[in-house]
Design an enzyme around this catalytic site. Structure first.
Site, PDB file in Angstrom:
ATOM      1  N   CYS A 341       0.723  -1.459   0.017  1.00  0.00           N
ATOM      2  CA  CYS A 341      -0.066   0.027   0.074  1.00  0.00           C
ATOM      3  C   CYS A 341       0.874   1.148  -0.068  1.00  0.00           C
ATOM      4  O   CYS A 341       1.395   1.554  -0.913  1.00  0.00           O
ATOM      5  CB  CYS A 341      -0.710  -0.024   1.078  1.00  0.00           C
ATOM      6  N   HIS A 467      -3.548  -5.260   0.271  1.00  0.00           N
ATOM      7  CA  HIS A 467      -2.994  -5.804   1.248  1.00  0.00           C
ATOM      8  C   HIS A 467      -2.792  -7.178   1.659  1.00  0.00           C
ATOM      9  O   HIS A 467      -4.067  -7.725   2.011  1.00  0.00           O
ATOM     10  CB  HIS A 467      -3.696  -5.135   2.726  1.00  0.00           C
ATOM     11  N   GLU A 469      -1.798  -9.394   3.296  1.00  0.00           N
ATOM     12  CA  GLU A 469      -1.657  -9.987   4.747  1.00  0.00           C
ATOM     13  C   GLU A 469      -3.147 -10.417   5.201  1.00  0.00           C
ATOM     14  O   GLU A 469      -3.160 -11.271   6.099  1.00  0.00           O
ATOM     15  CB  GLU A 469      -1.148  -9.101   5.680  1.00  0.00           C
TER      16      GLU A 469
END
Ligand SMILES: *[C@@H]1O[C@H](CO)[C@@H](O)[C@H](O)[C@H]1NC(C)=O
Ligand SMILES: *[C@@H]1O[C@H](CO)[C@@H](O)[C@H](O)[C@H]1NC(C)=O
Ligand SMILES: *[C@@H]1O[C@H](CO)[C@@H](O)[C@H](O)[C@H]1NC(C)=O
Length: 508
Positions: A341, A467, A469
């Site tokens: 990001c 993102h 994750e």
């Protein structure tokens, strides 16, 4: 529908989320369908501490819901997809469920509220000045809970060291809970050991009888083996991999929970123990004040010893120049790098300044007046006077050219990941970037926004606007993170050469 209400007492941060997830896990393994709801009936203002919720990580769901970090725990543990509805802040449903169940009480028809079970998590401290565990705090937190009209069916005692049978008995006596329903959980080396610790104390059997779950007594043969093996593997990793996490809230681990989990999942998959080095990006900036010189020196020394670097997401200009400097360091020194990001945006600005020789390059967020915005606010999100809303939730990314990152994703044509951003790479300059070796290898469906960047001629220099994750799971690590860890461990090239064979965590 049956409900298990997990409440916390004494202090926060003792693993209520992990315990709730672990209870869900053991029930899921016994064939039940489970989901999790996060209830925050009170506004939690802890004076003097920053809420990571406001200042760092916000967990984002597929549907774009921006929710509490605990929901991330639930998704990772239970490997399920949650929705906005799973995040309740008003306590609305909580009170309706409780009052419905309690009506039975008032009518004298049911003595047992048999569809709801209360699991109270409490800390059992062991002050170093005394020789035993203290049960008083648990007793008073149970009393408080009863004052709210909730009687615990189970008490989960969290302690640093194992608790004696006599202490357990004492808690049972004073709190009016049968001894077998006092579950003891001392600190585990890793959270994946918790489901197993619960099962060793017959938690699913007790819940079965308490809630009439009808799950039968014969357990699947490989019952819990996935978690056992994962816990065993994590505890026995020998080789390490060091990753510098360069961010603005490095003092608040919570602010980067999902990022850290994703690094851990990937490291475990690559047979490495994660050695995480936190670096405050502001310390990487040159200062005129001499008291900052030591911090500056130490921060760069930490960066220099890392085998890989990650610059996670964030907002705002503070610390941005430090992030840009670390991108330059990684690019010029061939250090494996992953930008997420704002980390992508930092890498793009750095490249523009130092490789394309545009010293004025910046983003609209950092300097609205600049004439060279390589990162701009998304046009359609920039309509209101108060600044736009964000692009949130699961979106598709299409790969546009061969790349390491695409191989890591299994050579798929499209992937879906979760987003949360307001700024994006300015399309005006992408040809110039590409000519100089910075390629945008993944775009949105319409080719209007750049999703993934990869640098030519580098061990691993990848950044994504989304993102990754948020979708990482212990047994399904996120590909960009796996790439970072493999590159840092100097195993990426051979992994790619072998066609990215599936890695194993010794499970599934
Ligand atoms: C979820 O809960 C948090 C607080 O824990 C709140 O700030 C946020 O607005 C909620 N999100 C949704 C989508 O309801
Ligand atoms: C677990 O608890 C249930 C319910 O009390 C009981 O029937 C069962 O025998 C227990 N199992 C073990 C292994 O203790
Ligand atoms: C590739 O990188 C090396 C240093 O990592 C540099 O010396 C070389 O000039 C680069 N080549 C190209 C084509 O950019």
């Amino acid at each position: 529908m049956k409900y298990i209400l997990v409440t916390g007492g004494v202090i926060s941060g003792i693993g209520k989320g992990v315990i709730a997830s672990s209870i869900g896990t053991i029930l899921k393994h016994r064939g039940l369908r489970v989901t999790s709801i996060k209830i925050d009936p009170y506004i939690n203002i802890d004076a003097g501490t920053f809420s990571p919720y406001e200042h760092g990580e916000v967990y984002v769901l597929d549907d774009g819901g921006e929710v509490d970090l605990d929901l991330g725990n639930y998704e990772r543990f239970l490997d399920i997809t949650l929705h906005k509805d799973n995040n309740i802040t008003t306590g609305k449903i909580y009170s309706s469920v409780i009052s419905k169940e309690r009506k039975g009480d008032y009518l004298g028809k049911t003595v047992q509220r048999e569809n709801i079970c209360v699991v109270h998590v409490s800390l059992v401290p062991h002050p170093s000045s005394t020789r035993e565990h203290k049960t008083k705090p648990t007793q008073s937190s149970v009393r408080e809970l009863r004052g709210l009209g909730l009687s615990p069916d189970f008490i989960v005692c969290r302690s640093e060291n194992p608790i004696d049978a006599s202490v357990k008995q004492k808690i049972s006596n004073f709190c009016h809970v049968p001894p077998e329903c006092v579950i003891c959980l001392h600190d585990a080396k890793c959270i994946y050991a918790v489901p197993q610790m619960l099962e060793e104390q017959n938690t699913s059997g007790l819940l079965n009888s308490r809630l009439n779950l009808n799950i039968g007594s014969d357990r699947p043969k490989d019952f819990m083996s996935k978690w056992k093996m994962l816990a065993y593997k994590l505890e026995n990793l020998r080789e390490t991999v060091s990753i510098a996490l360069v961010g603005k809230y490095v003092q608040f681990e919570d602010a980067y929970t999902s990022v850290i989990k994703a690094l851990q999942h990937a490291a475990c998959m690559c047979n490495r123990k994660l050695d995480l080095i936190y670096v405050d990006s502001e310390d990487l900036e040159e200062h005129t004040k001499s008291e900052k010189a030591v911090k500056y020196f130490e921060a760069w020394r930490d960066v220099a010893k890392a085998e890989g670097i990650i610059v996670p997401g964030g907002f705002g200009p503070r610390g941005m120049e430090g992030k840009i400097s670390v991108c330059k360091w990684a690019r010029e020194n061939g250090i494996p790098f992953l930008g997420i990001c704002l980390g992508l945006q930092a890498a793009v600005i750095e490249f523009a300044r130092n490789k394309l020789n545009w010293p004025e390059a910046t983003s609209q967020e950092m300097n609205p007046e600049s004439v060279r915005h390589v990162v701009i606010e998304m046009p359609e999100h920039n309509q209101g006077i108060m600044g736009g809303t964000m692009r949130l939730g699961k979106r598709q990314t299409k790969f546009t050219r061969p790349s390491k990152i695409r191989q890591l994703y299994g050579n798929l044509e499209y992937i879906e990941e979760r987003h949360r951003h307001r700024y994006e790479v300015n399309l005006e300059y992408i040809n110039e970037f590409s000519k100089a070796g910075m390629h945008f290898v993944g775009e949105d469906e319409k080719g209007e926004r750049m999703e993934i960047m990869e640098l030519d001629n580098h061990s691993y220099y990848v950044a994504c606007q989304y993102h990754p994750e948020y979708l990482s799971r212990p047994v399904k690590p996120s590909p960009p993170y796996v790439g970072l860890i493999l590159a840092a461990a100097k195993e990426l090239d051979s992994h790619l050469a072998r066609g990215c064979p599936p890695l194993s965590n010794g499970v599934e």
